[in-house]
Design a protein around this motif. Structure first.
Motif, PDB file in Angstrom:
ATOM      1  N   CYS A   1     -23.574  13.394  27.692  1.00 26.14           N
ATOM      2  CA  CYS A   1     -23.326  12.597  26.486  1.00 26.14           C
ATOM      3  C   CYS A   1     -22.352  11.460  26.762  1.00 26.14           C
TER       4      CYS A   1
ATOM      5  N   CYS B   1     -31.078  14.600  22.571  1.00 24.01           N
ATOM      6  CA  CYS B   1     -29.721  14.795  22.060  1.00 24.01           C
ATOM      7  C   CYS B   1     -29.567  14.124  20.700  1.00 24.01           C
TER       8      CYS B   1
ATOM      9  N   CYS C   1     -26.277  11.807  20.228  1.00 27.33           N
ATOM     10  CA  CYS C   1     -26.334  10.475  20.835  1.00 27.33           C
ATOM     11  C   CYS C   1     -27.375   9.615  20.123  1.00 27.33           C
TER      12      CYS C   1
ATOM     13  N   HIS D   1     -32.324  10.849  27.357  1.00 24.77           N
ATOM     14  CA  HIS D   1     -31.238  11.617  26.747  1.00 24.77           C
ATOM     15  C   HIS D   1     -31.297  11.514  25.223  1.00 24.77           C
TER      16      HIS D   1
HETATM   17 ZN    ZN Z   1     -25.858  13.294  24.111  1.00 22.27          ZN
END
Ligand code: ZN
Length: 77
Positions: free
Chosen positions: A25, A59, A62, A55
């Motif tokens: 992250c 995620c 994020c 990512h």
């Molecule tokens: Zn992340």
């Protein structure tokens, strides 16, 4: 935080060097502003940005940050 072009290329080189490792992250958030600007500019994502993209897919935290950035950048321009 805004990276200048040299800092950005250093960052992207670092990310590319670790291309087998997924971004964490911290790394993603370091690059996400540049990624958002690149997206809005309609540029073809570089290899490093593909990792950011990857990512962001997995995620939620994020991804939320990315969306907020996109809106912020669009609000400015
Ligand atoms: Zn992340």
């Amino acid at each position: 935080m805004k990276l200048d072009e040299r800092q950005l290329s250093d960052l992207l080189r670092t990310l590319t060097l670790t291309e087998n490792a997924e971004l964490n992250c911290e790394e993603c958030l370091a690059a996400v502003a540049a990624y958002a600007e690149s997206e809005l500019a309609g540029k073809t994502p570089t290899e490093a940005f593909h990792q950011v993209q990857q990512h962001l897919k997995v995620c939620a935290d994020c991804n939320e940050e990315y969306r907020a950035l996109l809106e912020a950048i669009q609000g400015i321009s």
